[in-house]
Design an enzyme around this catalytic site. Structure first.
Site, PDB file in Angstrom:
ATOM      1  N   TYR A 155       0.640  -1.205   0.025  1.00  0.00           N
ATOM      2  CA  TYR A 155       0.058  -0.062   0.051  1.00  0.00           C
ATOM      3  C   TYR A 155       0.903   1.216  -0.020  1.00  0.00           C
ATOM      4  O   TYR A 155       0.508   2.211  -0.917  1.00  0.00           O
ATOM      5  CB  TYR A 155      -0.938  -0.105   1.269  1.00  0.00           C
ATOM      6  CG  TYR A 155      -1.859   1.091   1.240  1.00  0.00           C
ATOM      7  CD1 TYR A 155      -3.061   1.176   0.405  1.00  0.00           C
ATOM      8  CD2 TYR A 155      -1.623   2.180   2.289  1.00  0.00           C
ATOM      9  CE1 TYR A 155      -4.002   2.409   0.845  1.00  0.00           C
ATOM     10  CE2 TYR A 155      -2.333   3.279   2.362  1.00  0.00           C
ATOM     11  CZ  TYR A 155      -3.766   3.337   1.653  1.00  0.00           C
ATOM     12  OH  TYR A 155      -4.607   4.330   1.765  1.00  0.00           O
ATOM     13  N   ALA A 156       1.927   1.338   0.821  1.00  0.00           N
ATOM     14  CA  ALA A 156       2.858   2.418   1.102  1.00  0.00           C
ATOM     15  C   ALA A 156       3.450   2.627  -0.507  1.00  0.00           C
ATOM     16  O   ALA A 156       3.883   3.936  -0.800  1.00  0.00           O
ATOM     17  CB  ALA A 156       3.711   2.543   2.140  1.00  0.00           C
ATOM     18  N   SER A 158       2.514   1.872  -3.391  1.00  0.00           N
ATOM     19  CA  SER A 158       1.386   2.211  -4.334  1.00  0.00           C
ATOM     20  C   SER A 158       1.064   3.878  -3.863  1.00  0.00           C
ATOM     21  O   SER A 158       1.178   4.688  -5.029  1.00  0.00           O
ATOM     22  CB  SER A 158       0.290   1.578  -4.239  1.00  0.00           C
ATOM     23  OG  SER A 158      -0.361   1.805  -3.026  1.00  0.00           O
ATOM     24  N   LYS A 159       1.324   4.179  -2.818  1.00  0.00           N
ATOM     25  CA  LYS A 159       0.895   5.598  -2.308  1.00  0.00           C
ATOM     26  C   LYS A 159       2.079   6.621  -2.738  1.00  0.00           C
ATOM     27  O   LYS A 159       1.951   7.607  -3.179  1.00  0.00           O
ATOM     28  CB  LYS A 159       0.347   5.749  -1.029  1.00  0.00           C
ATOM     29  CG  LYS A 159      -0.932   4.938  -0.977  1.00  0.00           C
ATOM     30  CD  LYS A 159      -2.147   5.568  -1.677  1.00  0.00           C
ATOM     31  CE  LYS A 159      -3.690   4.884  -1.630  1.00  0.00           C
ATOM     32  NZ  LYS A 159      -4.682   5.720  -2.528  1.00  0.00           N
TER      33      LYS A 159
END
Ligand code: NAP
EC number: 1.1.1.100
Length: 246
Positions: A155-156, A158-159
């Site tokens: 997630y990190a 991707s962000k």
């Protein structure tokens, strides 16, 4: 924040932050395409709420990670509402797990929806904006792109990817009247954070200097500002909405 005669596409607008963004953009006068994948009922309710306030909206179903569906969805929006002036890449998912045990599919799906999805939708919308020499693109990142978070490497990544993506695209299209910015929310009350175990929620909350979670509407106000002409000279930047967390 006069967005009358503007057309906005908000991905993942059936729930949470995207829903609040769709409602606030409509309140400012924009016609809004409410994108979703699974939550058809909630997406239709967002559309109805916009219509009740005298606004214009349509639901549009497509998976942001599916290139053909994206192309079809963007075409559908342009036929129903007109050329897209404002794009909010908000659709996002989590598939948390410590890296040593992280499954290939959990890495791939998170990167596909959160990062590739933003790429696909932006690429489909951008030619129209370039032709008309006007556009506002707002990508929803996260505080964890900056702070990191154990259990969220996918997630990190991707962000954080969205931040580099936005900076680079901002430079590519700055002379075309198109701005590209990022909003990075902290801990916001939505289904995504409701799914966290109570202990993790408490630990996160205890680190927020303002002592509370943010609301989807507080994120939406930042997005509407960046979508408005008041932000006409702001591009390639990150607006943090996190109660002081970062
Ligand atoms: P949420 O409540 O879980 O809602 C997610 C939305 O994304 C739903 O409308 C969902 O639609 C849609 N969506 C999921 N996969 C999709 C796909 N493949 N294609 C199209 N739409 C898709 O999430 P949220 O908390 O509002 O988060 C919104 C964004 O803010 C995400 O990018 C998230 O990473 C980011 N963010 C959230 C927080 C937080 O604290 N909540 C903090 C930082 C950043 P369906 O239900 O129809 O699938």
């Amino acid at each position: 924040m006069d967005l009358a005669h503007k057309v906005a596409l908000v991905t993942g607008a059936s729930r949470g932050i995207g829903r609040a963004v769709a409602l606030e953009l409509a309140r400012a006068g924009a016609a809004v395409a409410v994108n979703y994948t699974a939550s058809e009922g909630p997406a239709r309710e967002v559309v109805q709420e916009i219509e009740r306030m005298g606004g214009k909206a349509i639901p549009v179903r497509f998976d942001v990670a599916d290139p053909e569906a994206v192309a079809r969805g963007v075409k559908e929006v342009e036929e129903a509402l007109g050329a897209i002036d404002i794009l909010v890449n908000n659709a996002g998912i989590t598939r948390d797990g410590l890296l040593v045990r992280l499954k290939d599919e959990d890495w791939e799906r998170v990167l596909s929806v959160n990062l590739r999805g933003a790429f696909l939708v932006t690429r489909a919308v951008l030619p129209g904006m370039m032709k008309r020499r006007y556009g506002r693109i707002i990508n929803i990142s996260s505080v964890v792109a900056f702070s990191g978070n154990p259990g969220q490497t996918n997630y990190a990544a991707s962000k954080a990817g969205l931040v580099g993506f936005s900076r680079s695209l901002a430079l590519e299209v700055a002379r075309r009247g198109i701005t590209v910015n990022v909003v990075a929310p902290g801990f916001i009350e939505t289904d995504m954070t409701a799914a966290l175990p109570e202990k993790a929620r408490e630990a996160l909350l205890s680190r927020v200097p303002m002592g509370r979670a943010g609301t989807p509407q507080e994120v939406a106000h930042a997005v509407v500002f960046l979508a408005s002409d008041r932000a006409s000279y702001i591009t390639g930047t990150v607006l943090h909405v996190n109660g002081g967390l970062w």
